[in-house]
Design an enzyme around this catalytic site. Structure first.
Site, PDB file in Angstrom:
ATOM      1  N   GLY A  72       0.798  -1.134   0.079  1.00 41.77           N
ATOM      2  CA  GLY A  72       0.009   0.030   0.008  1.00 41.77           C
ATOM      3  C   GLY A  72       0.874   1.223   0.047  1.00 41.77           C
ATOM      4  N   ASN A 152      -8.530   3.941   8.073  1.00 40.32           N
ATOM      5  CA  ASN A 152      -8.015   2.795   8.808  1.00 40.32           C
ATOM      6  C   ASN A 152      -8.133   3.038  10.353  1.00 40.32           C
ATOM      7  OD1 ASN A 152      -6.151   4.940   7.916  1.00 40.32           O
ATOM      8  ND2 ASN A 152      -4.779   4.041   9.552  1.00 40.32           N
ATOM      9  N   GLN A 180      -7.805  -0.206   2.997  1.00 42.23           N
ATOM     10  CA  GLN A 180      -8.730  -0.856   4.071  1.00 42.23           C
ATOM     11  C   GLN A 180      -9.965  -1.198   3.493  1.00 42.23           C
ATOM     12  OE1 GLN A 180      -8.499  -1.264   7.451  1.00 42.23           O
ATOM     13  NE2 GLN A 180      -6.494  -0.520   7.417  1.00 42.23           N
ATOM     14  N   SER A 200      -3.593  -3.313  -0.808  1.00 41.86           N
ATOM     15  CA  SER A 200      -2.508  -4.071  -0.254  1.00 41.86           C
ATOM     16  C   SER A 200      -2.666  -5.561   0.491  1.00 41.86           C
ATOM     17  CB  SER A 200      -1.889  -3.287   1.134  1.00 41.86           C
ATOM     18  OG  SER A 200      -0.833  -3.960   1.676  1.00 41.86           O
ATOM     19  N   CYS A 326       3.171   6.216  19.132  1.00 46.07           N
ATOM     20  CA  CYS A 326       4.484   6.702  19.802  1.00 46.07           C
ATOM     21  C   CYS A 326       5.484   6.948  18.675  1.00 46.07           C
ATOM     22  CB  CYS A 326       4.945   5.304  20.596  1.00 46.07           C
ATOM     23  SG  CYS A 326       6.563   5.670  21.537  1.00 46.07           S
TER      24      CYS A 326
HETATM   25  C1  PLP Z   1      -1.992  -0.388   5.875  1.00 47.18           C
HETATM   26  C2  PLP Z   1      -2.448   0.762   5.120  1.00 47.18           C
HETATM   27  C3  PLP Z   1      -1.384   1.386   4.391  1.00 47.18           C
HETATM   28  C4  PLP Z   1      -0.118   0.884   4.048  1.00 47.18           C
HETATM   29  O1  PLP Z   1      -0.353  -0.507   3.290  1.00 47.18           O
HETATM   30  P1  PLP Z   1       1.280  -1.233   3.433  1.00 47.18           P
HETATM   31  O2  PLP Z   1       1.050  -2.526   2.719  1.00 47.18           O
HETATM   32  O3  PLP Z   1       1.402  -1.883   5.068  1.00 47.18           O
HETATM   33  O4  PLP Z   1       2.408  -0.464   2.906  1.00 47.18           O
HETATM   34  C5  PLP Z   1      -1.873   2.660   3.541  1.00 47.18           C
HETATM   35  N1  PLP Z   1      -2.974   2.940   3.347  1.00 47.18           N
HETATM   36  C6  PLP Z   1      -3.954   2.395   4.423  1.00 47.18           C
HETATM   37  C7  PLP Z   1      -5.288   3.275   4.615  1.00 47.18           C
HETATM   38  C8  PLP Z   1      -3.734   1.381   5.279  1.00 47.18           C
HETATM   39  O5  PLP Z   1      -4.502   0.813   6.233  1.00 47.18           O
END
Ligand code: PLP
Length: 389
Positions: A72, A152, A180, A200, A326
């Protein structure tokens, strides 16, 4: 309960056994380079092309509009920076929202340092942005609107089809971070006027480190990586055929009964929300009450520290997450919770439970029992809680 209860599916999901089985042969036997002419290479190549078809079918796209990436984050970076750089003749203005994932926000900030102008649209108390806001923000020099499909943290689903219609009528490209949403809510890029879409695999029970970017045919986009001729010269690097085969299987499984899964999961979610609000005084729901991801429960609990609750829940065998991140040793409240108008204190008392298709009602009831207990204990120790005898 002796098995851990995993309610952090928005962070990542467990890989499905069918997905792992699909991937195994490419680890072991079919290990040729998918760009090679020989038989091993061609078998690997077939796996990549099959996954491309599965991904296209899940999105209502054409296979040649799917480009595999490392996930993602890369898809978001590529979509935004690639479109921004390819369209500078028209201008250097980008529109996004205040509640995007950091993969989008930090890419926009990176471009802003290099002379791009970025508009960050505010959201309402439920985390919604309206098509009217987008329309009002579009200028002659706007080249890209990038708005997430679903958030997310708070689970709010944005009106992407309506925003897509606005962008299409004004001749501006629309990218959506649908990381998401894919595999959880039905999406059709053609019907919803989406020009670019990030996904992703590890957010829908596929492997980590693999994703895709949908790029509608005809969209002008620059490469952000330079190398070989893979992915029609747009995204170089030896094919990760193991991961790509897993992504294809995972997206096919997730979309096989997406409406049914969505309905079942939404019922569990609504049960969990209603019970938390009923049983825990001073609790409130974050995000939209109905326009939300089927697996997302995000609540704030007054006079309680999210981190403290997470520790207690962790000891009780429950994996969840809080509304703070954090960074550099200090706890910063989430930019999303602040954007929907929460105070720092309320944001710090927030918890996210993200369910999946395997979550049971029994698990939810166990989590609510432990949560109620934990809140009571922590409030007894808190000098701030006014409800103490
Ligand atoms: C998890 C997430 C990402 C990042 O995806 P990765 O594959 O972990 O790099 C980007 N945008 C949203 C909304 C996500 O939840």
């Amino acid at each position: 309960m002796n098995k851990r209860i995993y309610m952090d599916n928005a962070a990542t999901t467990a890989i499905r056994s069918e997905v792992l089985e699909t991937m195994m042969p490419y680890f072991i036997n079919e290990s040729g380079n998918a760009s090679s002419f020989h038989t091993s290479g061609q078998n690997a190549r077939r796996a990549v092309e099959r996954a491309r078809e599965q991904t296209a079918a899940a999105l209502g796209a054409r296979p040649e509009e799917i480009y595999f990436t490392s996930g993602g984050t890369e898809s978001d970076n590529w979509a935004i920076e690639g479109v921004a750089r390819a369209n500078t003749k028209k201008g250097r203005h980008i529109i996004t929202t205040a509640i995007e994932h950091h993969a989008v926000l930090h890419t926009c900030e990176h471009l802003a340092k290099q002379g791009w102008d970025v508009t960050y649209l505010p959201v309402d108390e439920h985390g919604l942005v309206t098509p009217e806001q987008v329309e009002a923000a579009i200028r002659d020099d706007t080249t890209l609107v990038t708005i997430m499909y679903a958030n997310n943290e708070i689970g709010t689903i944005e009106p992407i089809p309506q925003i897509g219609a606005v962008c299409r009528s004004r001749g501006v490209l629309l990218h959506t971070d649908a990381v998401q949403a894919v595999g959880h809510v039905p999406i059709s890029v053609a019907e919803q006027n989406i020009d670019l879409l990030s996904l992703s695999a590890h957010k829908f029970h596929g492997p980590k480190g693999v994703g895709a970017l949908y790029i509608r045919r005809g969209v002008r986009i620059e490469n952000i990586m330079h190398g070989g001729a893979q992915e029609r010269g747009k995204r170089p690097g030896t094919y990760n055929q193991v991961g790509i085969a897993g992504l294809g299987k995972a997206i096919e499984l997730a979309c096989a009964d997406i409406e049914g899964n969505n309905r079942r999961l939404s019922q569990l979610r609504d049960h969990m929300i209603a019970e938390i609000l009923r049983r825990i005084p001073g609790s409130r729901l974050n995000g939209h009450p109905t326009l939300r991801l089927p697996g997302n429960v995000n609540v704030s609990i007054a006079y309680i520290e999210g981190e403290g609750m997470l520790l207690h829940l962790d000891l009780a065998g429950i994996d969840a997450s809080s509304g703070s991140a954090c960074t550099s040793g200090a706890l910063d409240p989430s930019h999303v919770l602040l954007a929907i108008g929460l105070s720092h204190e309320t944001a710090h008392g927030s918890l996210r439970f993200s369910l999946c298709e395997d979550t049971t009602r029994e698990e939810i009831d166990y989590v609510i029992d432990r949560l109620e207990e934990t809140v009571r204990k922590l409030r007894e120790m808190s000098p701030l809680y006014p409800g103490k005898e």
